[in-house]
Design an enzyme around this catalytic site. Structure first.
Site, PDB file in Angstrom:
ATOM      1  N   GLU A 111      35.009  42.738  30.886  1.00 57.10           N
ATOM      2  CA  GLU A 111      35.706  42.132  29.937  1.00 57.10           C
ATOM      3  C   GLU A 111      35.174  41.254  29.033  1.00 57.10           C
ATOM      4  O   GLU A 111      35.534  39.972  28.796  1.00 57.10           O
ATOM      5  CB  GLU A 111      37.134  41.551  30.699  1.00 57.10           C
ATOM      6  CG  GLU A 111      37.926  42.311  31.653  1.00 57.10           C
ATOM      7  CD  GLU A 111      39.104  41.468  32.139  1.00 57.10           C
ATOM      8  OE1 GLU A 111      40.053  42.193  32.227  1.00 57.10           O
ATOM      9  OE2 GLU A 111      38.577  40.593  32.637  1.00 57.10           O
ATOM     10  N   GLU A 141      41.149  48.533  35.085  1.00 56.67           N
ATOM     11  CA  GLU A 141      42.208  47.506  35.947  1.00 56.67           C
ATOM     12  C   GLU A 141      43.720  47.830  35.524  1.00 56.67           C
ATOM     13  O   GLU A 141      44.100  47.784  34.465  1.00 56.67           O
ATOM     14  CB  GLU A 141      41.624  46.152  35.749  1.00 56.67           C
ATOM     15  CG  GLU A 141      40.340  45.812  36.091  1.00 56.67           C
ATOM     16  CD  GLU A 141      40.122  44.582  36.193  1.00 56.67           C
ATOM     17  OE1 GLU A 141      41.151  43.559  35.757  1.00 56.67           O
ATOM     18  OE2 GLU A 141      39.062  43.940  36.091  1.00 56.67           O
TER      19      GLU A 141
END
Length: 615
Positions: free
Chosen positions: A184, A259
């Site tokens: 991320e 995710e």
């Protein structure tokens, strides 16, 4: 005859050994197709669930893998926590609960592929996002950047980790399908050269399979690395997932949600335990799988964040929020590894997309639980009475300057006669109890932006103590680089900076050396010890509702933190850490005193938020 027999047996043994060796060396191919992943040239839809070896007792790893198979998963996603594997610079630990290679091997033995996420930044509601605390000892070092000092430490770690994991890649006959670089990153910055440094370090270390990145949808332009698969986090609209990945991957797939959140984590004092609708999530899961998209549910099984490894969220839009020890996550498997209703509903969805003729193992039975009646706490150790030799300095020193990773530091000074006014701790990290001559006069809490309190006139020989706790280093956002702990700047009283400090460290890596007596006579922070006998073991949950704030050791295991503000009011105790016969329990409480007993329940209390007194 004997010679012929021995020769025949020898040839048979050699044949068996050769067969086993060939099996170990058997290699698969794993590649990117235009719309799907290709395993040995055939489409593979990864139906994956995340779990972390450090959050699950080693004794239960295989049990959790079997549960994953029973829900229909074919893949496990997992982070690797750098700070667990290199707790002290240059000293590595891949043993016990840190044996990540064995975790992967067990997955393979249970017929599961693995998506590996060493990153090395992980977020994960884990202390400092997985970075080791000692990186902060050098004030000039900047993590998650092209800083040569950071990259040198990173390189050393990745090469050590590679020795554990490279042989387990699918290209070597193992079950690791692909490896994530960074994590991320678009939520943090947008330096493509730094991202390419990550790629280069992984390749140099021997990770020769598929590499990928993952980001939230708005952050993908900043976080992806051109030429490598960009996975998406937190998005489950089929059209949007495919369009986003195509946009950043030459108008191609495959499509991977790295995710997907079937639940969420809890933070201390933030309100109720998070619960996410199983039915609503099942509909989204059905849509994603029907579209042929690969998915990793974060989390399939959360487990527990033990010791002092919880992280915290903090940015300019929200206050400092440390996370709870329970990482239940409202996941398909609960904190103790029991299938939930969400498990059963997801299983019904997944089985529709499995190869024809697939028979799932039965849903695992709930684990046996026990309750334990009143456990007598009949030994006590006052914290301040166990203070060792102090470090002296004109101004307060941070945890890092004191060469201390976690736990507590007591800062002591003598302000002098007649000094009074507002006591202010500049940049407190993160929670403090303040004492004058051994009597607590107040609490400071970074979470509440409470960094000061009024102090009346002090006598000439008054002793001022500030007991500071690291409540969890920030694991996400721009303040990763501003993560030193303790008293990180200065202390003033009545507008005047206080000088002349003694600092006593209480890292609580273990409880060796603490001296226990028979009674609590001090009334301050301390440790309460008791023992109990069991004729049978089972999972259980310590009831912490009558306690204030602290942590618990059981039979030498640090079970994690508790805090009266909740929402969690219990601490999970895995059966494998209980003994038939004698067990020893030690509870540290920094806020409440006079404890004489504690009990354990047969079910957790995850949703009982309370309001704690400030003083």
């Amino acid at each position: 005859m004997k010679k012929i027999l021995f020769t025949a047996l020898g040839l048979l043994l050699l044949s068996v050994l050769n067969t086993g060796l060939k099996a170990q060396q058997a290699k698969h191919t794993f590649a990117l197709g235009d719309s799907s992943f290709l395993l040995d040239g055939k489409p593979l839809q990864m139906i994956s669930g995340e779990m972390h070896c450090a959050r699950i007792p080693r004794e239960y790893w295989r049990d959790r893998m079997k549960a994953a198979k029973a829900m229909g998963l074919n893949t496990i996603g997992t982070y690797v926590f750098w700070n667990a594997h290199e707790p002290v610079q240059g000293k590595y630990d891949f043993s016990g609960n840190n044996d990540i290679a064995e975790f992967v091997r067990i997955a393979g033995e249970e017929g599961l592929w693995v998506v590996m996420r060493p990153s090395p930044y992980v977020c994960a509601e884990w202390e400092f996002g997985g970075y080791p605390w000692w990186l902060l000892k050098d004030k000039s070092l900047k993590v998650r950047s092209r800083d040569p000092k950071f990259l040198a430490a990173y390189r050393n770690y990745i090469h050590k980790l590679a020795k554990e994991l490279v042989p387990l890649q699918v290209t070597k006959g193992g079950n690791i399908l692909m490896v994530q670089i960074e994590n991320e990153y678009g939520s943090y910055s947008n330096d493509k050269e730094y991202m390419d440094d990550n790629r280069r370090l992984f390749r140099e270390a021997g990770f020769d399979g598929l590499l990928f990145t993952c980001d939230g949808a708005p952050q993908m332009p900043a976080g992806y690395l051109p030429g490598y698969l960009p996975a998406v986090n937190g998005l489950d609209n089929v059209g949007e997932v495919k369009a986003l990945i195509k946009k950043h991957h030459n108008d191609k797939g495959p499509f991977y949600i790295a995710e997907w959140y079937p639940g969420w984590f809890d933070s201390w004092g933030s309100g109720k335990h998070h619960v996410v609708s199983a039915e609503e999530k099942a509909k989204k899961l059905d849509d994603v799988l029907a579209a042929g998209i690969s998915i990793n549910m974060y989390m399939f099984h959360g487990g527990t964040t033990r010791e002092f490894m919880n992280g915290a969220n903090f940015d300019d839009k929200q206050p400092y929020m440390p996370q709870t020890a329970s990482y239940d996550y409202d996941a398909p498997l609960d904190e103790a590894g029991n299938p939930t209703e969400k498990f059963r509903i997801f299983r019904d969805v997944i089985r529709k997309y499995l190869p024809a003729g697939t028979e799932l193992p039965p849903v695992p039975q709930a684990r046996k639980t026990i309750s334990i009646g009143d456990i007598r706490l009949n030994s006590y150790s006052a914290l301040f009475a166990n203070a060792g030799k102090p470090v002296k300095n004109a101004v307060p020193m941070s945890f890092e300057d004191l060469d201390q990773a976690y736990g507590f530091v007591m800062y002591r000074t003598r302000p002098g006669k007649g000094v009074s006014g507002l006591l202010k701790v500049k940049e407190l990290r993160d929670y403090a109890t303040v004492y004058v001559d051994g009597k607590r006069i107040g609490i400071l809490d970074r979470r509440l932006k409470l960094d000061s309190l009024d102090i009346p006139d002090l006598p000439a020989d008054a002793v001022l103590d500030i007991l500071v706790e690291n409540n969890g280093r920030v694991n996400y956002g721009p303040y990763l680089t501003d993560n030193r702990h303790g008293i990180t700047e200065y202390v003033s009283l009545g507008g005047k900076e206080l000088k002349g400090w003694e600092m006593y460290g209480f890292p609580f890596a273990d409880l060796k050396g603490f001296k226990f007596g028979s009674a609590d006579t001090a009334g301050g922070p301390g440790l309460y010890k008791g023992s109990f006998e069991l004729s049978e073991t089972g999972d259980t949950y310590l009831d912490m509702r009558s306690f204030g704030k602290g942590f618990v050791f059981l039979n030498g295991h640090n079970l994690g933190k508790y805090w009266e503000i909740g929402p969690t009011q219990t601490i999970y105790v895995p059966a494998c850490w209980l003994n038939k016969g004698r067990n020893e329990l030690i509870v540290f409480d920094q806020l409440k005193s006079g404890h004489t007993e504690i009990s354990a329940l047969d079910a957790p209390i995850l949703n009982a938020p309370q309001v704690a007194a400030k003083n």
